[in-house]
Enzyme design. Structure first.
Site, mmCIF file in Angstrom:
data_model
loop_
_atom_site.group_PDB
_atom_site.id
_atom_site.type_symbol
_atom_site.label_atom_id
_atom_site.label_comp_id
_atom_site.label_asym_id
_atom_site.label_seq_id
_atom_site.Cartn_x
_atom_site.Cartn_y
_atom_site.Cartn_z
ATOM 1 N N HIS A 190 30.046 41.027 42.836
ATOM 2 C CA HIS A 190 31.410 40.491 42.875
ATOM 3 C C HIS A 190 31.975 40.301 44.281
ATOM 4 C CE1 HIS A 190 35.460 39.642 41.535
ATOM 5 N NE2 HIS A 190 35.123 39.838 40.293
ATOM 6 N N TYR B 31 46.491 43.474 34.109
ATOM 7 C CA TYR B 31 45.983 42.696 35.245
ATOM 8 C C TYR B 31 45.412 41.376 34.737
ATOM 9 C CZ TYR B 31 42.993 41.689 39.365
ATOM 10 O OH TYR B 31 42.393 41.111 40.458
ATOM 11 N N THR C 71 41.680 36.225 45.189
ATOM 12 C CA THR C 71 42.486 36.383 43.976
ATOM 13 C C THR C 71 43.802 37.091 44.290
ATOM 14 O OG1 THR C 71 41.509 38.539 43.402
ATOM 15 C CG2 THR C 71 40.432 36.557 42.530
#
Length: 411
Positions: free
Chosen positions: A105, A221, A234
């Site tokens: 990620h 979230y 993000t």
């Protein structure tokens, strides 16, 4: 970089994500010289990793639920030693020809990898094409080098570190309760007829589903892209708002029925309607996309406070609440599904962020399908991914019924 799934479990060193210390110490002690250094350099300089998995995965009509859950878990963690989790991504090819990706990620977000894979599929299948015998069209490159077997020297003490890392990783993987399912009762086509944002509709459905599942609200979230900015990644959309809570409580009011709720939506003098809740969500999303969110700014303050050695009661309080509902959408962009329905994607998923929470990823596929991935932990007695998935389905149906649009109108 290509490796068979049933070979040496060295890759388990990168799988134990609870602590990176054993891998860091292991690199320094056992992989900093001679054959091991050369082999590790070859792995880490490769653009990506390929695993030839000996298992068969994919959707099976005779067992749709278990087959998709197993497929998703295999791509998420495999056997914990057959994916190199530090690589940009691992391309997993299963024995029956199915394939998928496991992505690290830190270098990019899921939407980037989704666009990458869509581009690969569309160019390979729709532009280049295949011959009648199944081979790719084009000229054969005779100059591709042959594979080289990497050599490793693994002493007994290093093997012990590997085994401990594998045990830790398997404990984490076995605790993941994963439910991957398609929702085909309706899709974004019908939601748009109700004149509401499809993403806001799904997020409000998740709020209703979570309230029914847990009997309370939680900090939620939702990932929002900030790619309007250079090197933007993000920002967080906090989907649980006062407006969404008011709407959920109205939905759960035992004195209300569908008819009265429809009137409640039209006449909102005393209640917050779903449109107001949806508008608030869209407003927060726009703020997040344009750099006016709050979570990354709070994180920056946290980093600065740590650097300066300053204790902040404010930061300690606002950052202590866990994200018990963590959500994300992976958009589909390249492929026209109306013309190419065989390219329907189930998207991707992730594990739960909190030990007592849920992770939910969804993809709005074409006009008539939404695919969900729900994760939680078996070790938490309060959560259940399949139960929550059922609550999501029911919440979606209950909310769309309020708009008076026929669910068969998209068929």
């Amino acid at each position: 970089m290509l490796i068979r799934a049933n070979s040496c479990p060295i890759r388990a060193l990168a799988a134990a994500k609870v602590s990176r210390v054993p891998w860091a110490k292991g690199r320094q002690a056992y992989f900093g010289r001679r054959k091991n250094k050369q082999s590790l350099d070859a792995v880490e300089k490769a653009a990506f990793f390929v695993t030839l998995d000996e298992t068969e995965q994919g959707y099976r009509k005779e067992d749709p639920v278990t087959s998709m859950d197993t497929y998703a878990k295999s791509l998420l963690h495999g056997s914990c030693y057959d994916r190199w989790f530090d690589k940009t991504f691992t391309l997993v090819v299963f024995k029956n020809g199915k394939m998928g990706l496991n992505t690290e990620h830190s270098w990019a977000d899921a939407s980037i990898v989704g666009q990458l894979w869509e581009n690969v599929m569309s160019s390979d299948c729709l532009q280049l094409g295949y011959t009648e015998d199944g081979h790719c069209k084009g000229d054969i490159n005779q100059n591709i080098p042959f594979p080289t077997r990497l050599q490793w020297e693994i002493p007994e003490e290093c093997q012990e570190v590997i085994e401990r890392s594998l045990c830790t990783a398997k404990s984490l993987a076995d605790d993941v309760d994963f439910y991957s399912f398609p929702f085909d009762t309706f899709g974004k086509g019908l939601i748009k007829k109700a004149k509401i944002s499809p993403d806001a509709f799904v997020q409000l459905s998740l709020q209703l589903a979570y309230y029914r599942d847990m009997g309370k609200f939680c900090l939620t979230y939702e990932a929002s892209m900030t790619r309007l900015f250079r090197e933007g990644r993000t920002e967080t959309v906090c989907s649980c708002t006062t407006e969404s809570c008011n709407y959920v409580q109205a939905m759960e009011d035992p004195t209300q029925n569908v008819s009265s709720l429809q009137q409640f939506m039209i006449n909102s003098h005393h209640f917050i309607s779903i449109w107001i809740a949806a508008d608030k969500h869209q407003h927060l999303y726009r703020l997040a996309m344009t750099g006016a969110g709050i979570d990354r700014h709070l994180f920056c303050l946290y980093v600065v406070s740590k650097y300066l050695g300053v204790e902040s009661p404010f930061l300690k309080e606002v950052l202590s609440e866990p994200w018990r509902l963590s959500t994300s959408q992976t958009p589909q962009q390249h492929i026209n599904l109306e013309k190419n329905p065989e390219f329907v994607s189930s998207g991707g998923g992730f594990g739960p962020v909190a030990a007592d929470g849920y992770g939910v990823s969804y993809i709005l596929v074409g006009e008539h399908l939404i695919h969900f991935h729900v994760s939680s932990k078996f070790s938490c007695p309060e959560t259940d991914s399949h139960r929550f998935g059922k609550n999501i389905k029911q919440a979606m149906v209950d909310i769309i019924a309020l708009f008076g649009v026929g669910m068969n109108s998209t068929k």
